[in-house]
Design a protein around this motif. Structure first.
Motif, PDB file in Angstrom:
ATOM      1  N   ALA A   1       0.822  -1.214   0.000  1.00 36.58           N
ATOM      2  CA  ALA A   1       0.000   0.000   0.000  1.00 36.58           C
ATOM      3  C   ALA A   1       0.856   1.265   0.000  1.00 36.58           C
ATOM      4  CB  ALA A   1      -0.928   0.002   1.214  1.00 36.58           C
ATOM      5  N   ARG A   2       2.100   1.148   0.446  1.00 33.57           N
ATOM      6  CA  ARG A   2       2.942   2.352   0.560  1.00 33.57           C
ATOM      7  C   ARG A   2       3.011   3.115  -0.749  1.00 33.57           C
ATOM      8  NH1 ARG A   2       6.736   1.866   5.014  1.00 33.57           N
ATOM      9  NH2 ARG A   2       8.037   3.450   4.065  1.00 33.57           N
ATOM     10  N   TYR A   3       3.389   2.401  -1.823  1.00 33.43           N
ATOM     11  CA  TYR A   3       3.598   3.082  -3.102  1.00 33.43           C
ATOM     12  C   TYR A   3       2.285   3.444  -3.768  1.00 33.43           C
ATOM     13  CZ  TYR A   3       8.611   2.072  -3.041  1.00 33.43           C
ATOM     14  OH  TYR A   3       9.933   2.027  -2.737  1.00 33.43           O
ATOM     15  N   MET A   4       1.285   2.557  -3.663  1.00 31.07           N
ATOM     16  CA  MET A   4       0.017   2.853  -4.335  1.00 31.07           C
ATOM     17  C   MET A   4      -0.658   4.067  -3.710  1.00 31.07           C
ATOM     18  SD  MET A   4      -1.520  -0.873  -5.165  1.00 31.07           S
ATOM     19  CE  MET A   4      -0.710  -2.152  -4.259  1.00 31.07           C
ATOM     20  N   GLU A   5      -0.534   4.196  -2.387  1.00 31.60           N
ATOM     21  CA  GLU A   5      -1.116   5.359  -1.730  1.00 31.60           C
ATOM     22  C   GLU A   5      -0.354   6.630  -2.088  1.00 31.60           C
ATOM     23  OE1 GLU A   5      -3.037   3.031   2.098  1.00 31.60           O
ATOM     24  OE2 GLU A   5      -1.264   4.268   2.395  1.00 31.60           O
ATOM     25  N   ARG A   6       0.967   6.491  -2.283  1.00 31.05           N
ATOM     26  CA  ARG A   6       1.739   7.668  -2.697  1.00 31.05           C
ATOM     27  C   ARG A   6       1.275   8.153  -4.062  1.00 31.05           C
ATOM     28  NH1 ARG A   6       8.061   6.570  -1.983  1.00 31.05           N
ATOM     29  NH2 ARG A   6       8.271   8.534  -3.092  1.00 31.05           N
ATOM     30  N   GLU A   7       1.034   7.208  -4.972  1.00 28.59           N
ATOM     31  CA  GLU A   7       0.578   7.608  -6.300  1.00 28.59           C
ATOM     32  C   GLU A   7      -0.782   8.296  -6.225  1.00 28.59           C
ATOM     33  OE1 GLU A   7       0.056   4.503  -9.172  1.00 28.59           O
ATOM     34  OE2 GLU A   7      -0.734   5.907 -10.641  1.00 28.59           O
ATOM     35  N   CYS A   8      -1.693   7.716  -5.453  1.00 24.84           N
ATOM     36  CA  CYS A   8      -3.027   8.293  -5.329  1.00 24.84           C
ATOM     37  C   CYS A   8      -2.945   9.672  -4.680  1.00 24.84           C
ATOM     38  CB  CYS A   8      -3.900   7.355  -4.506  1.00 24.84           C
ATOM     39  SG  CYS A   8      -5.623   7.798  -4.485  1.00 24.84           S
ATOM     40  N   HIS A   9      -2.013   9.843  -3.751  1.00 24.26           N
ATOM     41  CA  HIS A   9      -1.813  11.152  -3.127  1.00 24.26           C
ATOM     42  C   HIS A   9      -1.291  12.156  -4.148  1.00 24.26           C
ATOM     43  CE1 HIS A   9      -0.869  14.102  -0.061  1.00 24.26           C
ATOM     44  NE2 HIS A   9       0.341  14.211  -0.557  1.00 24.26           N
ATOM     45  N   ASP A  10      -0.337  11.731  -4.993  1.00 24.70           N
ATOM     46  CA  ASP A  10       0.172  12.580  -6.074  1.00 24.70           C
ATOM     47  C   ASP A  10      -0.953  13.102  -6.948  1.00 24.70           C
ATOM     48  OD1 ASP A  10       2.836  12.292  -5.555  1.00 24.70           O
ATOM     49  OD2 ASP A  10       3.342  11.319  -7.450  1.00 24.70           O
ATOM     50  N   MET A  11      -1.747  12.171  -7.433  1.00 26.43           N
ATOM     51  CA  MET A  11      -2.657  12.468  -8.530  1.00 26.43           C
ATOM     52  C   MET A  11      -3.952  13.118  -8.065  1.00 26.43           C
ATOM     53  SD  MET A  11      -1.094  11.714 -11.197  1.00 26.43           S
ATOM     54  CE  MET A  11       0.520  11.034 -11.470  1.00 26.43           C
ATOM     55  N   TYR A  12      -4.441  12.744  -6.883  1.00 18.92           N
ATOM     56  CA  TYR A  12      -5.743  13.247  -6.433  1.00 18.92           C
ATOM     57  C   TYR A  12      -5.676  14.022  -5.120  1.00 18.92           C
ATOM     58  CZ  TYR A  12      -7.660  10.161  -9.959  1.00 18.92           C
ATOM     59  OH  TYR A  12      -7.943   9.543 -11.134  1.00 18.92           O
ATOM     60  N   GLY A  13      -4.552  13.978  -4.420  1.00 16.37           N
ATOM     61  CA  GLY A  13      -4.468  14.688  -3.157  1.00 16.37           C
ATOM     62  C   GLY A  13      -5.200  14.016  -2.014  1.00 16.37           C
ATOM     63  N   ILE A  14      -5.488  12.726  -2.164  1.00 15.03           N
ATOM     64  CA  ILE A  14      -6.086  11.995  -1.045  1.00 15.03           C
ATOM     65  C   ILE A  14      -5.003  11.804   0.025  1.00 15.03           C
ATOM     66  CG2 ILE A  14      -7.267   9.874  -0.357  1.00 15.03           C
ATOM     67  CD1 ILE A  14      -8.816  11.442  -2.449  1.00 15.03           C
ATOM     68  N   VAL A  15      -5.356  12.080   1.278  1.00 15.89           N
ATOM     69  CA  VAL A  15      -4.381  11.932   2.364  1.00 15.89           C
ATOM     70  C   VAL A  15      -4.636  10.592   3.047  1.00 15.89           C
ATOM     71  CG1 VAL A  15      -3.524  12.900   4.519  1.00 15.89           C
ATOM     72  CG2 VAL A  15      -4.291  14.410   2.676  1.00 15.89           C
ATOM     73  N   PHE A  16      -3.571   9.792   3.159  1.00 15.75           N
ATOM     74  CA  PHE A  16      -3.705   8.486   3.792  1.00 15.75           C
ATOM     75  C   PHE A  16      -3.112   8.573   5.190  1.00 15.75           C
ATOM     76  CE2 PHE A  16      -4.059   7.796  -0.679  1.00 15.75           C
ATOM     77  CZ  PHE A  16      -5.062   6.853  -0.793  1.00 15.75           C
ATOM     78  N   ARG A  17      -3.986   8.655   6.165  1.00 18.86           N
ATOM     79  CA  ARG A  17      -3.543   8.822   7.546  1.00 18.86           C
ATOM     80  C   ARG A  17      -2.834   7.554   7.994  1.00 18.86           C
ATOM     81  NH1 ARG A  17      -8.207   8.617   9.904  1.00 18.86           N
ATOM     82  NH2 ARG A  17      -8.860  10.746   9.511  1.00 18.86           N
ATOM     83  N   GLY A  18      -1.559   7.695   8.382  1.00 19.02           N
ATOM     84  CA  GLY A  18      -0.807   6.534   8.838  1.00 19.02           C
ATOM     85  C   GLY A  18       0.250   6.087   7.855  1.00 19.02           C
ATOM     86  N   ASN A  19       0.196   6.582   6.609  1.00 18.64           N
ATOM     87  CA  ASN A  19       1.283   6.266   5.663  1.00 18.64           C
ATOM     88  C   ASN A  19       2.474   7.137   6.026  1.00 18.64           C
ATOM     89  OD1 ASN A  19       3.050   6.225   3.384  1.00 18.64           O
ATOM     90  ND2 ASN A  19       1.381   5.414   2.159  1.00 18.64           N
ATOM     91  N   PRO A  20       3.622   6.540   6.368  1.00 15.73           N
ATOM     92  CA  PRO A  20       4.743   7.328   6.887  1.00 15.73           C
ATOM     93  C   PRO A  20       5.453   8.158   5.829  1.00 15.73           C
ATOM     94  CG  PRO A  20       5.362   5.038   6.666  1.00 15.73           C
ATOM     95  CD  PRO A  20       3.910   5.105   6.319  1.00 15.73           C
ATOM     96  N   ASP A  21       5.176   7.928   4.554  1.00 17.42           N
ATOM     97  CA  ASP A  21       5.978   8.549   3.504  1.00 17.42           C
ATOM     98  C   ASP A  21       5.084   8.893   2.317  1.00 17.42           C
ATOM     99  OD1 ASP A  21       7.890   9.331   1.735  1.00 17.42           O
ATOM    100  OD2 ASP A  21       8.649   7.318   1.317  1.00 17.42           O
ATOM    101  N   LEU A  22       4.546  10.114   2.312  1.00 18.66           N
ATOM    102  CA  LEU A  22       3.686  10.516   1.190  1.00 18.66           C
ATOM    103  C   LEU A  22       4.411  11.482   0.262  1.00 18.66           C
ATOM    104  CD1 LEU A  22       0.101  10.869   2.720  1.00 18.66           C
ATOM    105  CD2 LEU A  22       0.927   9.146   1.153  1.00 18.66           C
ATOM    106  N   ARG A  23       5.744  11.328   0.134  1.00 16.05           N
ATOM    107  CA  ARG A  23       6.478  12.144  -0.835  1.00 16.05           C
ATOM    108  C   ARG A  23       5.991  11.834  -2.242  1.00 16.05           C
ATOM    109  NH1 ARG A  23      11.995  10.404  -1.012  1.00 16.05           N
ATOM    110  NH2 ARG A  23      11.114   8.500  -0.172  1.00 16.05           N
ATOM    111  N   PRO A  24       6.198  12.760  -3.214  1.00 14.51           N
ATOM    112  CA  PRO A  24       5.808  12.462  -4.596  1.00 14.51           C
ATOM    113  C   PRO A  24       6.537  11.223  -5.102  1.00 14.51           C
ATOM    114  CG  PRO A  24       6.379  14.775  -4.364  1.00 14.51           C
ATOM    115  CD  PRO A  24       6.710  14.130  -3.066  1.00 14.51           C
ATOM    116  N   ILE A  25       5.820  10.399  -5.853  1.00 13.79           N
ATOM    117  CA  ILE A  25       6.460   9.201  -6.415  1.00 13.79           C
ATOM    118  C   ILE A  25       6.528   9.300  -7.928  1.00 13.79           C
ATOM    119  CG2 ILE A  25       4.281   7.893  -6.328  1.00 13.79           C
ATOM    120  CD1 ILE A  25       5.994   5.407  -5.797  1.00 13.79           C
ATOM    121  N   LEU A  26       5.450   9.737  -8.585  1.00 15.47           N
ATOM    122  CA  LEU A  26       5.504   9.934 -10.034  1.00 15.47           C
ATOM    123  C   LEU A  26       5.754  11.397 -10.373  1.00 15.47           C
ATOM    124  CD1 LEU A  26       2.597   7.661 -11.274  1.00 15.47           C
ATOM    125  CD2 LEU A  26       5.015   7.158 -11.165  1.00 15.47           C
TER     126      LEU A  26
END
Lengths: 163, 167
Positions: free
Chosen positions: A105-130
């Protein structure tokens, strides 16, 4: 066989979910954001949905709540698929992270955060991936301007041939 | 062993020829292009097709890809350039020694192609200067060879100063 498993899941999760249906052999569950983590915990331990396929989002611009976060799971034991949807508002597009349950889930949530700005509470690393550091906005949101450019290098003064 | 030997320095052999310096240097340079393939996307398939046997860029002296920009003099940008890649392309271009030439290979490198979005640069000439544009999505091998030949004509016609401002 497969649909029998899905009917069982549907019955035992009744009450937790807002809506449940089977579409093209995929069980589709809709539920409120606070229920997501606990429900997926049960899906994983009780119903053996052990493979987390993807998380993405849909931007229903103009509707409220605006965003729909969509998860897909697969059970390698039952060989069935499951889709889970939850709606989050524009002001606070936050859902719980699935990192405690699925490492992928780490990377998939990062991508979703990049593209849509959804915040995943508890993901330790939401830096841009793409995208890249310093990118403003979320390009797959429907209100992101199509022609907007955020170049990392200064453009040449006179594009064209050698000059 | 009996037989007639031809002396190397006979009066009948060429001992010297006259030409212009720019023509001589241009002739040498146009047949010794060392390409650096900056390959980012699907045009790579067509690059492989044009490099290998049936079409064979070796016939034009442009066969040997150098995977160090410092050893190459033709930068072939093959495929879409994204904003994230642009600083890397700029750095590769700057690492190449003079004289150097750039080919935009395919529609995306030329103009961005059908991409017009947050990710793609609308043509590599916004970032580095380009000498020859090869259109097509992807370009046919014949198109690429035509591009190489046009570039060779350009090199042959150019001035080739032995002493530059930097040296």
């Amino acid at each position: 066989m497969a649909l029998g498993v899905l009917d069982g899941v549907k019955e035992r999760l009744a009450g937790k979910v807002q809506e449940a249906s089977v579409s093209h052999g995929v069980l589709v569950l809709e539920l409120a954001p606070p229920e997501v983590l606990a429900t997926i915990q049960r899906l994983k331990s009780e119903f053996l949905f052990d493979l987390f396929l993807d998380v993405t989002a849909v931007d229903w611009l103009g509707q409220s709540p605006r965003f729909e976060v969509v998860y897909h799971f697969y059970s390698t034991a039952h060989r069935v698929r499951l889709r889970l949807k939850t709606r989050v508002p524009e002001e606070d597009p936050t859902v719980d992270s699935l990192v405690p349950l699925y490492g992928s889930a780490r990377y998939m949530e990062r991508e979703c955060h990049d593209m849509y700005g959804i915040v995943f509470r508890g993901n330790p690393d939401l830096r841009p991936i793409l995208l890249y550091e310093g990118f403003a906005g979320h390009p797959l949101r429907k209100d992101y301007p199509k022609r907007a450019e955020q170049p990392l290098v200064r453009y040449r003064d006179s594009p064209g041939g050698r000059s | 062993m009996a037989g007639k030997t031809i002396p190397i320095h006979s009066a009948s052999a060429f001992e010297y020829l006259t030409t212009k310096k720019d023509e001589l240097v241009g002739w040498a340079r146009k047949f010794s292009l060392f390409p650096y393939p900056f390959v980012t996307a699907c045009c790579a398939m067509e690059f492989m097709a044009v490099s290998s046997t049936p079409y064979d860029t070796d016939r034009f002296g442009a066969a040997l890809p150098r995977f160090s920009p410092r050893q190459s003099d033709l930068l072939m940008v093959v495929g879409t350039l994204t904003h994230k890649q642009a600083p890397i392309l700029r750095k590769v271009y700057e690492q190449m020694c003079e004289p150097k030439w750039v080919m935009a290979f395919g529609a995306c490198a030329t103009s961005g192609g059908f991409y017009q979005n947050y990710a793609a640069v609308a043509g590599i000439d916004k970032v580095i200067p380009v000498d020859i544009y090869v259109p097509g999505c992807p370009p046919r091998p014949e198109t690429v060879i035509d591009g190489i030949m046009k570039l060779q004509d350009l090199i042959a016609r150019s001035k080739h100063p032995l002493l530059t401002a930097d040296f």
